[in-house]
Scaffold this motif. Structure first.
Motif, PDB file in Angstrom:
ATOM      1  N   LEU A  91       0.896  -1.178   0.060  1.00  0.00           N
ATOM      2  CA  LEU A  91      -0.122   0.041   0.110  1.00  0.00           C
ATOM      3  C   LEU A  91       0.739   1.414   0.085  1.00  0.00           C
ATOM      4  O   LEU A  91       0.387   2.243  -0.606  1.00  0.00           O
TER       5      LEU A  91
ATOM      6  N   CYS B 294      -9.984   2.524   7.351  1.00  0.00           N
ATOM      7  CA  CYS B 294      -8.557   2.208   7.295  1.00  0.00           C
ATOM      8  C   CYS B 294      -7.858   3.426   6.770  1.00  0.00           C
ATOM      9  O   CYS B 294      -8.255   4.211   5.630  1.00  0.00           O
ATOM     10  N   ILE B 295      -6.715   3.612   6.930  1.00  0.00           N
ATOM     11  CA  ILE B 295      -5.994   4.867   6.543  1.00  0.00           C
ATOM     12  C   ILE B 295      -4.839   4.569   5.527  1.00  0.00           C
ATOM     13  O   ILE B 295      -3.915   5.234   5.259  1.00  0.00           O
ATOM     14  N   ARG B 296      -4.669   3.329   5.226  1.00  0.00           N
ATOM     15  CA  ARG B 296      -3.914   2.734   4.423  1.00  0.00           C
ATOM     16  C   ARG B 296      -2.370   2.937   4.672  1.00  0.00           C
ATOM     17  O   ARG B 296      -1.535   3.355   3.953  1.00  0.00           O
ATOM     18  N   CYS B 297      -2.210   2.584   5.702  1.00  0.00           N
ATOM     19  CA  CYS B 297      -0.710   2.823   6.250  1.00  0.00           C
ATOM     20  C   CYS B 297      -0.031   1.834   5.959  1.00  0.00           C
ATOM     21  O   CYS B 297       1.201   1.789   5.820  1.00  0.00           O
ATOM     22  N   GLY B 298      -0.381   0.536   5.869  1.00  0.00           N
ATOM     23  CA  GLY B 298       0.594  -0.573   5.499  1.00  0.00           C
ATOM     24  C   GLY B 298       0.922  -1.401   6.668  1.00  0.00           C
ATOM     25  O   GLY B 298       1.633  -2.365   6.573  1.00  0.00           O
TER      26      GLY B 298
ATOM     27  N   CYS C 164      -0.393  -3.237   8.792  1.00  0.00           N
ATOM     28  CA  CYS C 164      -1.022  -4.631   8.839  1.00  0.00           C
ATOM     29  C   CYS C 164      -0.221  -5.641   8.005  1.00  0.00           C
ATOM     30  O   CYS C 164      -0.077  -6.710   8.074  1.00  0.00           O
TER      31      CYS C 164
ATOM     32  N   ILE D  78      -5.678  -5.987   5.401  1.00  0.00           N
ATOM     33  CA  ILE D  78      -6.870  -5.453   5.150  1.00  0.00           C
ATOM     34  C   ILE D  78      -7.373  -5.489   3.908  1.00  0.00           C
ATOM     35  O   ILE D  78      -8.515  -5.264   3.509  1.00  0.00           O
TER      36      ILE D  78
ATOM     37  N   CYS E 196      -2.623  -1.587  14.154  1.00  0.00           N
ATOM     38  CA  CYS E 196      -3.684  -0.535  13.417  1.00  0.00           C
ATOM     39  C   CYS E 196      -3.743   0.529  14.112  1.00  0.00           C
ATOM     40  O   CYS E 196      -4.160   0.454  14.957  1.00  0.00           O
ATOM     41  N   PRO E 197      -3.494   1.677  13.352  1.00  0.00           N
ATOM     42  CA  PRO E 197      -3.567   2.880  13.957  1.00  0.00           C
ATOM     43  C   PRO E 197      -4.993   3.219  14.138  1.00  0.00           C
ATOM     44  O   PRO E 197      -5.543   4.327  15.096  1.00  0.00           O
ATOM     45  N   VAL E 198      -6.058   2.839  13.675  1.00  0.00           N
ATOM     46  CA  VAL E 198      -7.466   2.876  13.793  1.00  0.00           C
ATOM     47  C   VAL E 198      -8.236   1.793  14.438  1.00  0.00           C
ATOM     48  O   VAL E 198      -9.283   1.621  14.389  1.00  0.00           O
TER      49      VAL E 198
ATOM     50  N   ILE F 273      -8.479  -6.568  12.053  1.00  0.00           N
ATOM     51  CA  ILE F 273      -8.334  -7.125  10.691  1.00  0.00           C
ATOM     52  C   ILE F 273      -8.573  -8.561  10.702  1.00  0.00           C
ATOM     53  O   ILE F 273      -9.126  -9.151   9.537  1.00  0.00           O
TER      54      ILE F 273
HETATM   55  S1  SF4 Z   1      -2.857  -1.106   9.652  1.00  0.00           S
HETATM   56 FE1  SF4 Z   1      -5.285  -0.554   9.758  1.00  0.00          FE
HETATM   57  S2  SF4 Z   1      -5.154   1.720   8.690  1.00  0.00           S
HETATM   58 FE2  SF4 Z   1      -3.217   0.405   8.321  1.00  0.00          FE
HETATM   59  S3  SF4 Z   1      -3.581  -0.381   6.304  1.00  0.00           S
HETATM   60 FE3  SF4 Z   1      -3.998  -1.882   7.974  1.00  0.00          FE
HETATM   61  S4  SF4 Z   1      -6.194  -1.872   8.342  1.00  0.00           S
HETATM   62 FE4  SF4 Z   1      -5.454   0.037   7.215  1.00  0.00          FE
END
Ligand code: SF4
Lengths: 169, 733
Positions: B149, B321-325, B327, B351, B382-384, B388
Motif C-alpha cells: 500500500l 482504514c487509512i492505508r498505512c500498510g 498490517c 486489510i 493498526c492506528p485506527v 483485521i
Molecule cells: S494497519 Fe489499519 S489503517 Fe493501516 S493499512 Fe492496515 S487496516 Fe489500514
C-alpha cells in the motif's frame, strides 16, 4: 552546522538534519546572503518588514529563473517546535513553488510564529480556514524516498533545508 | 495435491525465490522504525482511540458529509463529482482531460486510482500518464502491479531497479546506487511535470467543512503535481472524508509512525483548491506574482462499493482504514511473499481482504484470504484499531458459503458443524479438530499408524490438502482427563485450597500434548490450588480459523454454558493454549452477550499468567522445580503476544532461576492448521526459518514454546522435542 540548539524548535531542526541561523530584522540580508547557494530566488517579504538588501537573490523570479535556481528563499507562516515543521502557504506570490523546486530551501520564520505542537499549528490554520479555506503545506525536513531500496534525500522537493529565525519579528 | 493447490504452491515458491528477500528486508526495516517510533510516542493509545472515534463518526455521517464537501468545494470554486463505480469515475476524468485538450498528465501516488485503473482509461483516451512517486514510477516502467500500500515497489531491490532502468532508459553511464536512481528518476520526471497539462493526486483525507484535500507524502511529488499544472484532479474514496480540520490532528501524528516509523510526514499538504499559488508556465517571462491563468479543480469522490460496505456491519470497519500498510509489514506471511501473493486486484496485506471483498468482490478476496492465519499480530499495529483478523475470518466464511458441494460425505461424519455443504473439505476437517482428536485418541495407537501410513497420507493430501511432509499430531491413548480421573481427581481437596481452578482441557492438551496438561495440574496443585478438569467443548478457535463463523459461535455458547457454573462458584478458568484464551478474551465478544463475555474473560487466565498471579499472592515458589540457571530459549505465541501475556512466562521463568532468551520473530509460521496445508507448506517452513535461525544461535538452550502449533513447528525445525514452559516448573518432572 555547529550551533547548539537553544530552543525545542532548533533541537527538532537538528534532529531532522536541517540547519538554522538566528538573526534580527537588521541582520536579515546578511543572514540570507550567508545561507544561500547561488543562483538563488526569493519571494518578497516586505510585508514582514524584511528587506533582502544586497543579498544575492532574485526576488519574485520568473518560472524559468525558478527552475534554474539552486536556492529558494521564502517565508513560512508558522513553525512547529515539537517536530521542526514549517507551514508553507500556497499564496499568489509563489511561496509554494519557491520552497519546492530548488534543491535548497531557505525558510524564513518569525520567532513569534513558532508554536509548540501540531495541534497548535493546526489550530492556527483552522482559524484561517474559518475566515476562508486556504492551502498550506506542513513541511518537516528535506524531501526523501526509500523507493530505490535505500533512503535518499532530495527527491522532487529540496535536499537541504535551512531556517532563518528572525528573533525580533 | 490438487491442481489448484499445486498452482498456488508454485506461485508462492516463485515469489519466495524472486521477491522475498527485498520484501523481507524492507518490511523488517519499517517494522523496526515503527516499533521505535511508537514506543517514543506517549499519546499512541490516546491518539488511536481518538482516530477510531472520528472515523466511526465520519462513516456514520457519510451521506451528510458528502453533501457538505460538495458545498465547500463549490464555494471555493472547484467541482465535485461523486462516481458510482470505476467506469463512471474514469468517464468523468477523461471528459475533464478532453475538455482541457490535455496531452500529458502527471500523477502522484493513489491507491484509489489503481483501483479505478484510471491510467489505462487515460491512455486509451490518448493522454500520456506519468507516475511521479518513485515507487509507482518503477512499477510503471516495469509494467507491474504495486506490491504494498505504501511502497509499491517494495519487492524490488536497488540492484533490480538499476537493471530495469539501465535496460529501459539506456543511460550514458549505467545507474547503480539508490541515489543515482533517485536523481535520474527525478530529472526524468521533472521534464514531464513542467509540461503537464493536468496534475492528478489522491487524497489521504478530505475535510468536509473547508473542502480541503489532505495529502501525506515524503517526496514532494504530490505538491508538484497539484500546483504546477493549472488543472488539478483529486481522486478519493468517499471514506476519506473527515468532518473538519479539527479532526485531523491525531491522524497526522499516527500515519507516518504507522507507515514508516516517521514521527511526522515530510509533507502534510492541505489544499483547498483552486489554490492561490501561480500556475507555472515555464515559457513565460512574467514574474510569479504576476502570473495569470485560471486554475481548475475537480474532486472525484469514488463510491465503487463503499456505500454498500458501509451498510455491511462486518465490512464497515474497513472504511476506517487509512492505508498505512502496518498490517502488511507486521504480518509474517506478508514479509515472505509480499503483496503479489498477499493481495487482490488492487489492495495488499491484511486489510486487503476487506477492501477487495468490498470493491472488487469475493472472488478477488478469495485469491489470498487464506494467507491470513489469524495470528492477530496486526491488531495492535493498526492506528485506527481495526479488527483485521475478524474481517479476514468473516470474508473466509462468506467464501466458504459460496463454494460448490461435492465430496462432502467424506468428512460428514467428522464434522458436526453448522456449515454449508460444499465448503473446502480440508477447512472443514481442521475446523472440527475437536472431533478428530476424540476419535484419534479413542483409536490410538492404531489411528497414528493409519494416519501416517502411505496410502492414508496420500488420501489426506489429495482430499484434505494435508501436506505429506508434515508429521501428524500423535494422539495419546490416555487422555488428560482420563489420567486425571485415574489418579483420583484433585490432589488438593477443595477444603484445603486457597483457590479453585478449572483447567481447560483443549483438544490438543487432552489428546496430543497430554504431558503439558499433567504438568499444569501438578504445578497448580503445588501452589495450593484445587484443580478440576470438566468436559468442555473445543473453544471454537479451530472452526473460526477456517472461517466457520457459525460453528465457532455455537462452540462459544457451549463453552460458556459448561464453564459458567464454575465461574459462578468463584473458580478461575486456567487455559494452557494461548489461542483458546484469545478466544475467551477477544473473539467471544462477537459471539456472547456482553455480560457473559466479560464474565468469562475476566475469570480466565493463561496458565503462566495464573502462576505469576499465585506467586504474587504469596504462593510458595519453593514448591516448584528450581531453574538452577538452566538455559532456555522461549518462543511465545502470536495471540499471546497480542494480549501482552508473554511477559508473565518470562517473568516466572526468570524468578525461578531459569536463564531465558526470547524470540523476536512475529510468528513461527505454523499458525494452527496453516502449515499443514500442502499449498502453504513451503511458505510455512520459510517463515519458520526466521525462528530457526534465531534459535540456532543458542544450541545449548532447551527450546520451550506456549502454543501448540509453535511446538509442532519447532519440532519440525529442531531435533530435540519442544516443551511447554509449564513443564519446566513441574515439581514432578
Ligand atoms: S494497519 Fe489499519 S489503517 Fe493501516 S493499512 Fe492496515 S487496516 Fe489500514
Amino acid at each position: 552546522m555547529t550551533a547548539q540548539p537553544r530552543t525545542e524548535f532548533e533541537a527538532s531542526l537538528q534532529r531532522q538534519g536541517s540547519s538554522w541561523t538566528r538573526t534580527t530584522t537588521e541582520g536579515f540580508a546578511d543572514a540570507v546572503a550567508d545561507a544561500v547557494v547561488e543562483p538563488a530566488v526569493a519571494t518578497d517579504l516586505s510585508e514582514w518588514g524584511l528587506d533582502f538588501g544586497d543579498a544575492p537573490v532574485t526576488v519574485d523570479p520568473t518560472p524559468a529563473e525558478l527552475l534554474e535556481a539552486t536556492t529558494g528563499v521564502a517565508g513560512v507562516t508558522t513553525g512547529i517546535a515539537s517536530y521542526g515543521t514549517l507551514a508553507i502557504p500556497s499564496d499568489a506570490k509563489g511561496t509554494e513553488p519557491v520552497s519546492l523546486y530548488p534543491e535548497r530551501h531557505v525558510a524564513v520564520v518569525r520567532e513569534s510564529d513558532v508554536v509548540a505542537d501540531v495541534q497548535a499549528g493546526l489550530d492556527r490554520v483552522a482559524e484561517e480556514f474559518d475566515a476562508e479555506p486556504g492551502s498550506v503545506v506542513f513541511a518537516t525536513g528535506a524531501s526523501s524516498t526509500g523507493d530505490m531500496g535505500a533512503l535518499v534525500s532530495g527527491v522532487h522537493g529540496p535536499k537541504q533545508v535551512h531556517v532563518v529565525v528572525v528573533e525580533d519579528r | 495435491m490438487s491442481a489448484e493447490r499445486r498452482l498456488k504452491a508454485e506461485r508462492i515458491r516463485h515469489l519466495l525465490e524472486t521477491e522475498r528477500d527485498a520484501i523481507r528486508e524492507n518490511t523488517t526495516h519499517m517494522n523496526r522504525q515503527r516499533y521505535d517510533a511508537i514506543e517514543r510516542f506517549e499519546r499512541y493509545e490516546a491518539s488511536r482511540e481518538a482516530a477510531r472515534a472520528i472515523k466511526e463518526d465520519a462513516i456514520e455521517r457519510l451521506p451528510e458529509l458528502i453533501d457538505r464537501v460538495r458545498e465547500s468545494v463549490e464555494a471555493n470554486g472547484g467541482t465535485v463529482y461523486v462516481a458510482e463505480d470505476a467506469a463512471d469515475a474514469n468517464r468523468y476524468i477523461t471528459e475533464v482531460t478532453a475538455e482541457k485538450g490535455a496531452e500529458t498528465l502527471v500523477k502522484s501516488k493513489s491507491m484509489t486510482s489503481e483501483e479505478l485503473e484510471v491510467n489505462e482509461a487515460l491512455e486509451t483516451a490518448g493522454v500520456d500518464v506519468y507516475e511521479t512517486d518513485l515507487g509507482e514510477f518503477v512499477i510503471q516502467v516495469a509494467g507491474e502491479a504495486p506490491s504494498h500500500l505504501v511502497g509499491p515497489s517494495l519487492h524490488k531491490s536497488t540492484a533490480a531497479i538499476a537493471e530495469l532502468f539501465n535496460a529501459h532508459f539506456e543511460p550514458d553511464e549505467p545507474l547503480e546506487t539508490a541515489e543515482e536512481l533517485t536523481n535520474f528518476a527525478r530529472d526524468y520526471l521533472l521534464e514531464y511535470i513542467v509540461e503537464a497539462d493536468v496534475g492528478m493526486t489522491g487524497a489521504n483525507f478530505v475535510l468536509a467543512d473547508s473542502g480541503t484535500v489532505v495529502l501525506v507524502t515524503n517526496e514532494g511529488n504530490a505538491r508538484k503535481s497539484a500546483v504546477t499544472p493549472d488543472t488539478h484532479v483529486a481522486v478519493a474514496g468517499v471514506e476519506k472524508i473527515l468532518p473538519s480540520i479539527d479532526d485531523l490532528a491525531p491522524f497526522t501524528e499516527l500515519i507516518g509512525r504507522a507507515a514508516t516509523g516517521q514521527e511526522f510526514p515530510q509533507y502534510l499538504t492541505m489544499l483547498s483548491p483552486p489554490v492561490d499559488s501561480p500556475p507555472l508556465d515555464f515559457e513565460s517571462d512574467v514574474p510569479l506574482s504576476e502570473a495569470e491563468g485560471d486554475r481548475d479543480f475537480h474532486l472525484v469522490l469514488v463510491d465503487n462499493g463503499r456505500m454498500e460496505m458501509r451498510e455491511d456491519p462486518q465490512l464497515r470497519e474497513t472504511l476506517y482504514c487509512i492505508r498505512c500498510g502496518a498490517c502488511a509489514n507486521t504480518c509474517a506471511n506478508f514479509q515472505h511473499v509480499g503483496g503479489h501473493a498477499f493481495g487482490g486486484e488492487t489492495y495488499t496485506g491484511g486489510i486487503a481482504t476487506g477492501w477487495e471483498a468490498g470493491v472488487h468482490g469475493l472472488d478477488s478476496a478469495a485469491e489470498f484470504n487464506d494467507l491470513c492465519t489469524g495470528c492477530s499480530r496486526c491488531v495492535n499495529a493498526c492506528p485506527v484499531k481495526i479488527d483485521i483478523p475478524w474481517i479476514n475470518t468473516v470474508v473466509r466464511d462468506r467464501i466458504n458459503r459460496g463454494e460448490d458441494a461435492e465430496l462432502d460425505w467424506l468428512v460428514e461424519g467428522l464434522t458436526p458443524d453448522a456449515e454449508p455443504g460444499g465448503m473446502d473439505l480440508g477447512k472443514r476437517f481442521f475446523g472440527n479438530f475437536g472431533t478428530v482428536a476424540r476419535l484419534g485418541s479413542a483409536t490410538a495407537p492404531l489411528s497414528n499408524w493409519v494416519a501416517n501410513a502411505g496410502p492414508a497420507r496420500a488420501l489426506a493430501e489429495r482430499v484434505l490438502g494435508i501436506d505429506r511432509r508434515r508429521d501428524l499430531p500423535r494422539f495419546e491413548r490416555q487422555t488428560l482427563r482420563a489420567w486425571f480421573d485415574a489418579r483420583g481427581g484433585a490432589a488438593v481437596p477443595a477444603g484445603d485450597a486457597d483457590r479453585e481452578a478449572v483447567l481447560y482441557a483443549d483438544p490438543y492438551t487432552d489428546h496430543v500434548q497430554v504431558d503439558r496438561g499433567k504438568a499444569a495440574v501438578r504445578v497448580l496443585e503445588a501452589l495450593g490450588v484445587h484443580v478440576r478438569i470438566p468436559e468442555v467443548p473445543e473453544s471454537g478457535r479451530a472452526p473460526l480459523s477456517q472461517g466457520m463463523v457459525a460453528t465457532a459461535g455455537e462452540r462459544a455458547s457451549e463453552v460458556y454454558r459448561s464453564l459458567v457454573e464454575h465461574v459462578d462458584a468463584g473458580r478461575d478458568v486456567v487455559v494452557i493454549e494461548p489461542s483458546d484464551l484469545a478466544m475467551f478474551r477477544q473473539e467471544y465478544e462477537k459471539f456472547l452477550p456482553e455480560a457473559s463475555f466479560e464474565r468469562l474473560g475476566e475469570a480466565s487466565y493463561e496458565v503462566m499468567e495464573y502462576v505469576y498471579g499465585l506467586l504474587g499472592e504469596g504462593a510458595d515458589a519453593g514448591e516448584l522445580a528450581d531453574g538452577r540457571g538452566e538455559a532456555v530459549a522461549y518462543h511465545s505465541h502470536c495471540q499471546q503476544r497480542t494480549l501482552g501475556l508473554d511477559a508473565y512466562t518470562e517473568a516466572v521463568l526468570d524468578d525461578l532461576g531459569f536463564d531465558v532468551v526470547t524470540s523476536s520473530v512475529e510468528c513461527c509460521g505454523m499458525a494452527g492448521s496453516f502449515g499443514y496445508k500442502s499449498e502453504y507448506y513451503e511458505l510455512s517452513m520459510d517463515v519458520g526459518g526466521d525462528l530457526q535461525s534465531e534459535f540456532a544461535a543458542h544450541p545449548d538452550r532447551e527450546i520451550v514454546a506456549s502454543g501448540t502449533s509453535c511446538i509442532e513447528q519447532l519440532d519440525a525445525l529442531f531435533d530435540d522435542g519442544t516443551r511447554h514452559p509449564v513443564e519446566l516448573l513441574d515439581p514432578g518432572r
